[in-house]
Design a protein around this motif. Sequence first.
Motif, PDB file in Angstrom:
ATOM      1  N   LEU A 346       7.317  -2.415   4.044  1.00  0.00           N
ATOM      2  CA  LEU A 346       6.617  -2.498   2.763  1.00  0.00           C
ATOM      3  C   LEU A 346       7.409  -1.783   1.672  1.00  0.00           C
ATOM      4  O   LEU A 346       7.527  -2.269   0.546  1.00  0.00           O
ATOM      5  N   MET A 347       7.981  -0.622   2.002  1.00  0.00           N
ATOM      6  CA  MET A 347       8.790   0.123   1.040  1.00  0.00           C
ATOM      7  C   MET A 347      10.012  -0.693   0.611  1.00  0.00           C
ATOM      8  O   MET A 347      10.381  -0.698  -0.570  1.00  0.00           O
ATOM      9  N   ILE A 348      10.630  -1.386   1.559  1.00  0.00           N
ATOM     10  CA  ILE A 348      11.783  -2.236   1.214  1.00  0.00           C
ATOM     11  C   ILE A 348      11.356  -3.323   0.234  1.00  0.00           C
ATOM     12  O   ILE A 348      12.024  -3.574  -0.775  1.00  0.00           O
ATOM     13  N   ALA A 349      10.211  -3.946   0.498  1.00  0.00           N
ATOM     14  CA  ALA A 349       9.726  -5.008  -0.380  1.00  0.00           C
ATOM     15  C   ALA A 349       9.434  -4.478  -1.774  1.00  0.00           C
ATOM     16  O   ALA A 349       9.835  -5.076  -2.782  1.00  0.00           O
ATOM     17  N   LEU A 350       8.741  -3.351  -1.867  1.00  0.00           N
ATOM     18  CA  LEU A 350       8.379  -2.780  -3.161  1.00  0.00           C
ATOM     19  C   LEU A 350       9.610  -2.330  -3.933  1.00  0.00           C
ATOM     20  O   LEU A 350       9.734  -2.570  -5.138  1.00  0.00           O
TER      21      LEU A 350
END
Length: 383
Positions: A346-350
């Motif tokens: 999720l952090m990579i996506a954000l």
Amino acid sequence: MKLVIKLLLGIALGIVIGLIDIDFVTKAIVTFKSIFDQIIGYIIPLIIFFFIAAGITSLGQGSGKLVGLTVGAAYTSTIIAGLLALTVAYNVMPFIAKKGAVPGEPEEIKPFFTFEFDPLMGVLTALITAFLVGIIAASLNSPTVIKLIDEGQKIVEVAIYKIIIPFLPFYIASIFTEIAAQGTVFNIVKIFGLVLILAIALHWVWLIILYTIAGTLNKRNPFSMIKNMIPAYFTAVGTMSSAATIPVTLEQTKKNKVTGSIADFAIPLLATIHLSGSTITLVSCSIAAMIVLPGMSLPAIPTMIGFIFMLGIIMIAAPGVPGGSVMAASGILGSILGFNESAIGLMIALYMAQDSFGTATNITGDGAITAIVDKLGFKNKSA
């Protein structure tokens, strides 16, 4: 910007597929996600080792005093920017995330099968080895080892551009398919949309602070200096790469009356080591994630400060690679802050959704740091 559009389309497609929630399709996508998790986990230590070692060996080629001052100024900027983001996030995020936390642990969607393989080394092992090999190779001026490190860096770069980057939109789609199927996607998108707006606002606050310092030292209007750097800012927004923006950054920095030889040395170096914008975003998003996601909680402030200091070092592993900062940082997101694979994904996506703005802040700040370095005793000296 094409990559950003693909990533946003990936998020939208993932949400739609997850809301439809056809069991076979959802499980197939989650299976892809679990495999790609392993690939990212494998390549991260390689990024850290080869890129940091290459960065260290390249530092040995310049003037020791100038290198020390430039590196010190860049690291100080990165750390203070991170501490600013920490202060703001700890006070603001609870209000942004109010009533937005995901209630309880969502039901796990199991893949059809798991495919696990271990990386060649751990994240901290890669970091320590990079420093050890890089420093000794530079001090001995060992051409064989330095060439091996440089060639290894090129190989990892090819892996990033040919494997990681092309599949990132599909990976991000798989992440949002999973959280949409679990019924948590709208809370997460709403909260992190506000978080990213806050991060971009902090980017500009930090740029104003940097140029106020540079303008005061050089007795120039800081806003005129920022205006001269706007072409570099928007070039970075388009390219998502500090390295690709170096020619524009260099040209605009010289327009701020910085000594040419100092700019010629400092700008390429700072493109690798100055990461204040990236740090602001990662700190802001990680704090929001720990407030919102189930099973996570905010650590003690000393832990977060330690995370920021480590972040300033470990992100040197990803110069010029779109999204490289968050991929390099994912190791310490797990080891220090306790992020699991889904939270890291999720952090990579954000992060990738705003990567161009973080990069633009990094390189725009490079112009201010170069002006500061130039004023602190190096005028009329060659690099």
